[in-house]
Design a protein around this motif. Structure first.
Motif, PDB file in Angstrom:
ATOM      1  N   VAL A 256      46.519  56.788  40.036  1.00 15.09           N
ATOM      2  CA  VAL A 256      45.856  55.936  41.038  1.00 15.09           C
ATOM      3  C   VAL A 256      44.654  56.686  41.611  1.00 15.09           C
ATOM      4  N   TYR A 257      44.819  57.958  41.912  1.00 14.23           N
ATOM      5  CA  TYR A 257      43.686  58.722  42.439  1.00 14.23           C
ATOM      6  C   TYR A 257      42.596  58.920  41.380  1.00 14.23           C
ATOM      7  N   PHE A 258      42.974  58.995  40.117  1.00 12.51           N
ATOM      8  CA  PHE A 258      41.964  59.036  39.063  1.00 12.51           C
ATOM      9  C   PHE A 258      41.126  57.760  39.136  1.00 12.51           C
ATOM     10  N   VAL A 259      41.777  56.618  39.255  1.00  9.80           N
ATOM     11  CA  VAL A 259      41.066  55.333  39.375  1.00  9.80           C
ATOM     12  C   VAL A 259      40.149  55.364  40.597  1.00  9.80           C
ATOM     13  N   ILE A 260      40.643  55.847  41.718  1.00  9.34           N
ATOM     14  CA  ILE A 260      39.856  55.885  42.964  1.00  9.34           C
ATOM     15  C   ILE A 260      38.623  56.771  42.790  1.00  9.34           C
ATOM     16  N   TYR A 261      38.802  58.008  42.351  1.00 10.86           N
ATOM     17  CA  TYR A 261      37.672  58.948  42.281  1.00 10.86           C
ATOM     18  C   TYR A 261      36.706  58.598  41.157  1.00 10.86           C
ATOM     19  N   HIS A 262      37.216  58.124  40.043  1.00  3.83           N
ATOM     20  CA  HIS A 262      36.340  57.692  38.948  1.00  3.83           C
ATOM     21  C   HIS A 262      35.512  56.495  39.412  1.00  3.83           C
ATOM     22  N   THR A 263      36.141  55.575  40.136  1.00  4.79           N
ATOM     23  CA  THR A 263      35.419  54.408  40.651  1.00  4.79           C
ATOM     24  C   THR A 263      34.389  54.832  41.689  1.00  4.79           C
ATOM     25  N   GLN A 264      34.739  55.752  42.588  1.00  3.39           N
ATOM     26  CA  GLN A 264      33.774  56.227  43.588  1.00  3.39           C
ATOM     27  C   GLN A 264      32.561  56.842  42.910  1.00  3.39           C
TER      28      GLN A 264
ATOM     29  N   PRO B 293      42.937  63.782  28.400  1.00  2.00           N
ATOM     30  CA  PRO B 293      42.335  65.067  28.019  1.00  2.00           C
ATOM     31  C   PRO B 293      41.903  65.869  29.252  1.00  2.00           C
ATOM     32  N   GLY B 294      42.288  67.115  29.277  1.00  3.07           N
ATOM     33  CA  GLY B 294      41.919  68.005  30.374  1.00  3.07           C
ATOM     34  C   GLY B 294      42.881  67.970  31.553  1.00  3.07           C
ATOM     35  N   TYR B 295      43.712  66.921  31.627  1.00  2.00           N
ATOM     36  CA  TYR B 295      44.622  66.786  32.768  1.00  2.00           C
ATOM     37  C   TYR B 295      46.090  66.685  32.358  1.00  2.00           C
ATOM     38  N   GLY B 296      46.335  66.271  31.142  1.00  5.37           N
ATOM     39  CA  GLY B 296      47.716  66.099  30.689  1.00  5.37           C
ATOM     40  C   GLY B 296      48.267  64.753  31.118  1.00  5.37           C
ATOM     41  N   PHE B 297      49.588  64.677  31.170  1.00  8.00           N
ATOM     42  CA  PHE B 297      50.253  63.445  31.607  1.00  8.00           C
ATOM     43  C   PHE B 297      50.207  63.398  33.138  1.00  8.00           C
TER      44      PHE B 297
ATOM     45  N   ARG C  78      52.044  58.676  38.440  1.00  4.58           N
ATOM     46  CA  ARG C  78      51.424  57.414  38.865  1.00  4.58           C
ATOM     47  C   ARG C  78      50.468  57.661  40.030  1.00  4.58           C
ATOM     48  N   LEU C  79      50.857  58.539  40.955  1.00  4.15           N
ATOM     49  CA  LEU C  79      50.002  58.855  42.097  1.00  4.15           C
ATOM     50  C   LEU C  79      48.682  59.463  41.622  1.00  4.15           C
ATOM     51  N   GLU C  80      48.749  60.422  40.719  1.00  4.31           N
ATOM     52  CA  GLU C  80      47.531  61.038  40.184  1.00  4.31           C
ATOM     53  C   GLU C  80      46.688  60.007  39.436  1.00  4.31           C
TER      54      GLU C  80
ATOM     55  N   ALA D 178      43.491  67.028  43.670  1.00  2.00           N
ATOM     56  CA  ALA D 178      42.322  67.787  44.135  1.00  2.00           C
ATOM     57  C   ALA D 178      41.373  68.094  42.975  1.00  2.00           C
ATOM     58  N   GLN D 179      41.917  68.436  41.815  1.00  2.00           N
ATOM     59  CA  GLN D 179      41.087  68.725  40.643  1.00  2.00           C
ATOM     60  C   GLN D 179      40.327  67.481  40.192  1.00  2.00           C
ATOM     61  N   ILE D 180      41.008  66.355  40.164  1.00  2.00           N
ATOM     62  CA  ILE D 180      40.370  65.090  39.778  1.00  2.00           C
ATOM     63  C   ILE D 180      39.246  64.753  40.756  1.00  2.00           C
ATOM     64  N   ARG D 181      39.529  64.892  42.048  1.00  2.00           N
ATOM     65  CA  ARG D 181      38.512  64.625  43.075  1.00  2.00           C
ATOM     66  C   ARG D 181      37.308  65.547  42.891  1.00  2.00           C
ATOM     67  N   ASN D 182      37.560  66.842  42.722  1.00  4.24           N
ATOM     68  CA  ASN D 182      36.459  67.800  42.550  1.00  4.24           C
ATOM     69  C   ASN D 182      35.631  67.485  41.311  1.00  4.24           C
ATOM     70  N   ASP D 183      36.280  67.118  40.234  1.00  8.24           N
ATOM     71  CA  ASP D 183      35.567  66.822  38.994  1.00  8.24           C
ATOM     72  C   ASP D 183      34.712  65.562  39.124  1.00  8.24           C
ATOM     73  N   PHE D 184      35.291  64.498  39.616  1.00  6.07           N
ATOM     74  CA  PHE D 184      34.583  63.212  39.609  1.00  6.07           C
ATOM     75  C   PHE D 184      33.606  63.034  40.766  1.00  6.07           C
ATOM     76  N   LEU D 185      33.813  63.737  41.849  1.00  2.93           N
ATOM     77  CA  LEU D 185      32.884  63.587  42.973  1.00  2.93           C
ATOM     78  C   LEU D 185      31.804  64.671  42.974  1.00  2.93           C
ATOM     79  N   ASN D 186      31.743  65.452  41.910  1.00  2.00           N
ATOM     80  CA  ASN D 186      30.642  66.393  41.709  1.00  2.00           C
ATOM     81  C   ASN D 186      29.564  65.643  40.927  1.00  2.00           C
ATOM     82  N   PHE D 187      28.574  65.137  41.648  1.00  2.00           N
ATOM     83  CA  PHE D 187      27.552  64.292  41.044  1.00  2.00           C
ATOM     84  C   PHE D 187      26.487  65.100  40.294  1.00  2.00           C
ATOM     85  N   ASN D 188      26.599  66.421  40.310  1.00  2.00           N
ATOM     86  CA  ASN D 188      25.663  67.268  39.571  1.00  2.00           C
ATOM     87  C   ASN D 188      26.077  67.449  38.115  1.00  2.00           C
ATOM     88  N   VAL D 189      27.281  67.006  37.784  1.00  2.00           N
ATOM     89  CA  VAL D 189      27.796  67.137  36.427  1.00  2.00           C
ATOM     90  C   VAL D 189      27.790  65.764  35.767  1.00  2.00           C
TER      91      VAL D 189
END
Length: 168
Positions: free
Chosen positions: A144-152, A133-137, A140-142, A72-83
């Protein structure tokens, strides 16, 4: 499992499909001051997503948190297009002429690799080769979602680049 494979495939395919809309001249054109070219953005995604593919397939440890704890944190960070974020140096694209078919081929290989990893690996394990950085280790699921949200996020940017270049 099917849901995440579908989501990853759709997102990574959207990147390829959006990049495919650009003509040869547009791939390396700067759309507006301070922007990357479409080729640079694609190269950034190749560097980032191939790195994450290595992390996902790399060494792991047992996980002591819910496997989706940071999603959820990764999604909120990367899908906030104002930042606006600055790219880490290791995945910052070179300022050079990019070849669209080569970029598309690399993106497809990464998409295939991500799909295979999702299907074949235990996504609840924690990736131990890279601390983000900012997320730690990440599990694998997280990852994959990092890849998804960063790509989106970057598909959104690529569409803006295309609109700007297409209107000129």
């Amino acid at each position: 499992m099917e849901k995440i494979i579908k989501e990853a495939n759709e997102t990574l395919s959207a990147l390829e499909n959006t990049l495919s809309k650009f003509d040869t001249a547009q791939i390396n054109a700067v759309p507006f001051k301070g922007s990357w070219t479409a080729g640079q953005l694609a190269e950034h995604m190749i560097l980032s997503n191939s790195g994450f593919l290595q992390v996902i397939n790399g060494p792991v440890t047992e996980t002591d948190k819910p496997a989706d704890f940071m999603v959820a944190q990764i999604r909120n960070d990367f899908l906030n297009f104002n930042v606006k974020y600055d790219s880490p140096e290791e995945i910052y694209p070179e300022d050079r002429t990019y070849n669209q078919p080569e970029l598309l081929n690399n993106l497809k290989q990464i998409r295939d690799g991500i799909s295979a990893s999702i299907a074949d690996l235990d996504l609840t394990k924690t990736c131990s080769s890279y601390e983000l950085p900012g997320y730690g280790f990440l599990t694998r699921l997280e990852a994959v979602y990092f890849v998804i949200y960063h790509t989106q996020r970057h598909v959104h940017q690529l569409n803006k680049i295309y609109s700007e270049l297409d209107s000129n």
